[in-house]
Design a protein around this motif. Sequence first.
Motif, PDB file in Angstrom:
ATOM      1  N   GLY A   1       0.684  -1.197   0.082  1.00  0.00           N
ATOM      2  CA  GLY A   1      -0.023   0.085   0.089  1.00  0.00           C
ATOM      3  C   GLY A   1       0.787   1.202  -0.060  1.00  0.00           C
ATOM      4  N   TYR A   2       2.211   1.221   0.205  1.00  0.00           N
ATOM      5  CA  TYR A   2       2.974   2.355  -0.055  1.00  0.00           C
ATOM      6  C   TYR A   2       2.890   2.967  -1.200  1.00  0.00           C
ATOM      7  N   ARG A   3       2.626   4.343  -1.418  1.00  0.00           N
ATOM      8  CA  ARG A   3       2.502   4.969  -2.744  1.00  0.00           C
ATOM      9  C   ARG A   3       3.727   6.160  -2.822  1.00  0.00           C
ATOM     10  N   ALA A   4       4.613   6.238  -1.835  1.00  0.00           N
ATOM     11  CA  ALA A   4       5.703   6.967  -2.077  1.00  0.00           C
ATOM     12  C   ALA A   4       7.032   6.396  -1.770  1.00  0.00           C
TER      13      ALA A   4
ATOM     14  N   ALA B   1       6.856  -3.373  -9.586  1.00  0.00           N
ATOM     15  CA  ALA B   1       5.840  -3.245  -8.652  1.00  0.00           C
ATOM     16  C   ALA B   1       4.647  -2.613  -9.099  1.00  0.00           C
ATOM     17  N   ILE B   2       4.861  -1.743 -10.248  1.00  0.00           N
ATOM     18  CA  ILE B   2       4.028  -1.058 -10.663  1.00  0.00           C
ATOM     19  C   ILE B   2       3.178  -2.059 -11.980  1.00  0.00           C
ATOM     20  N   ALA B   3       4.134  -2.907 -12.363  1.00  0.00           N
ATOM     21  CA  ALA B   3       3.527  -4.133 -13.454  1.00  0.00           C
ATOM     22  C   ALA B   3       2.578  -5.033 -12.572  1.00  0.00           C
ATOM     23  N   ASP B   4       3.327  -5.423 -11.387  1.00  0.00           N
ATOM     24  CA  ASP B   4       2.735  -6.568 -10.557  1.00  0.00           C
ATOM     25  C   ASP B   4       1.471  -6.115 -10.126  1.00  0.00           C
TER      26      ASP B   4
ATOM     27  N   ARG C   1       2.413   4.714 -13.498  1.00  0.00           N
ATOM     28  CA  ARG C   1       3.751   5.457 -13.028  1.00  0.00           C
ATOM     29  C   ARG C   1       3.182   6.703 -11.850  1.00  0.00           C
ATOM     30  N   GLU C   2       2.099   7.300 -12.553  1.00  0.00           N
ATOM     31  CA  GLU C   2       1.407   8.344 -11.769  1.00  0.00           C
ATOM     32  C   GLU C   2       0.733   7.890 -10.305  1.00  0.00           C
ATOM     33  N   ASP C   3       0.735   6.424 -10.075  1.00  0.00           N
ATOM     34  CA  ASP C   3       0.238   6.386  -8.716  1.00  0.00           C
ATOM     35  C   ASP C   3       1.305   6.245  -7.596  1.00  0.00           C
ATOM     36  N   ILE C   4       2.482   6.595  -8.123  1.00  0.00           N
ATOM     37  CA  ILE C   4       3.660   6.517  -7.171  1.00  0.00           C
ATOM     38  C   ILE C   4       4.300   7.747  -7.120  1.00  0.00           C
ATOM     39  N   PHE C   5       4.352   8.342  -6.078  1.00  0.00           N
ATOM     40  CA  PHE C   5       5.240   9.521  -5.676  1.00  0.00           C
ATOM     41  C   PHE C   5       6.882   9.257  -5.427  1.00  0.00           C
TER      42      PHE C   5
ATOM     43  N   GLN D   1      14.651   4.555 -14.235  1.00  0.00           N
ATOM     44  CA  GLN D   1      13.939   4.341 -15.513  1.00  0.00           C
ATOM     45  C   GLN D   1      12.446   4.837 -15.516  1.00  0.00           C
ATOM     46  N   VAL D   2      12.522   6.089 -15.295  1.00  0.00           N
ATOM     47  CA  VAL D   2      11.385   7.283 -15.248  1.00  0.00           C
ATOM     48  C   VAL D   2      11.541   8.434 -16.272  1.00  0.00           C
ATOM     49  N   ASP D   3      10.760   9.150 -16.756  1.00  0.00           N
ATOM     50  CA  ASP D   3      11.045  10.194 -17.281  1.00  0.00           C
ATOM     51  C   ASP D   3      10.635  11.480 -16.856  1.00  0.00           C
ATOM     52  N   TYR D   4      10.186  11.312 -15.282  1.00  0.00           N
ATOM     53  CA  TYR D   4      10.104  12.442 -14.445  1.00  0.00           C
ATOM     54  C   TYR D   4      10.153  12.011 -13.024  1.00  0.00           C
ATOM     55  N   VAL D   5      10.307  12.818 -12.080  1.00  0.00           N
ATOM     56  CA  VAL D   5      10.183  12.531 -10.747  1.00  0.00           C
ATOM     57  C   VAL D   5       9.179  13.510 -10.052  1.00  0.00           C
TER      58      VAL D   5
END
Length: 294
Positions: A43-46, A66-69, A74-78, A105-109
């Motif tokens: 349930g962690y999102r950050a 984790a995003i796939a599983d 991507r927008e769900d995680i901070f 492996q992201v295009d923004y933080v």
Amino acid sequence: MSLSIDSKVTLNNGVQMPQFGLGVWQTSNKNASQSVQWAIANGYRAIDTAKQYGNESGVGDGLKRAIADNNLNREDIFLTTKIYDGDQGYDSAIENFEGQLKALQVDYVDLLLVHWPVTDKYLDTWRALETIYKEGKARAIGISNFDIIRMKDILKHGSIKPAVNQMEFNPLCQEDDIKAFCDENNIYLEAWSPLGSGSVLNDSRLQKFADKYNKTVAQVILRWDLQRGIITIPKSIHEDRIKQNADIFDFELSDEDVQEINNYNIEKRAIWYGDFYWYGNPEGYRDSVSHIED
Ligand code: A2P
């Protein structure tokens, strides 16, 4: 006070940030992927990392899996990371940040912080963060380990106000002056090492709250952070503790108990300006955290 693992604070630019997340300082790159996956599955999102921690690629790997599983986007995680001391300065911060995005492996933080106020460089680094922000590669920008003098310097010379100041914060180190300054200036205080890297868990005074609420000392401290309005990011590489640290939304500390823990403050810092010879010397700093497990 109704809080949940999805509770968010609104930063001064309108961006919403989860008040609770996983920190990965002192987590090896090898363990980072697994810790991130356990956290997100629970349930962690950050997630909070830094180039200085040497685990951005592990975090990136864990995040992707984790995003796939968990059927997330991507927008769900901070995601927070920080500019490494050795990369500070305008051009260097901008250039090296590209490598951080690749490792993650992201295009923004979501949040990018100046990790430490490196002498003679942090104002240029701040300008770099402003550019990165304007380019949309960081949704919010902030600082870490900045005292009031240096925060004032940023406010005076910068064109964007920091959204967050991430500081060492735990019951023995409550940064009262810095918290008051942050509150006045609409800057969120975020706690690094909320458990004092584990050391505060042994403070015998906290056990009575654990007994009273039928929780662990770690859970009492983390709940106290949230009730104080602090953003908190406990670190663990163990699944049971990652779960335990997030199981803090079914009880509430009384105002008196919050106040009693507030009274434990002795501004006892593990790391501060001048405590380590690293200051202005990134390699020295790295040596000072060489107890990272592998
Ligand atoms: P480990 O990673 O082996 O679980 P902080 O968040 O203040 O940096 O504290 C992290 C330290 O506290 C780590 O040593 C971590 O160990 C330990 N820790 C984290 N959560 C708990 C917990 N619920 N109970 C006991 N120790 C914990």
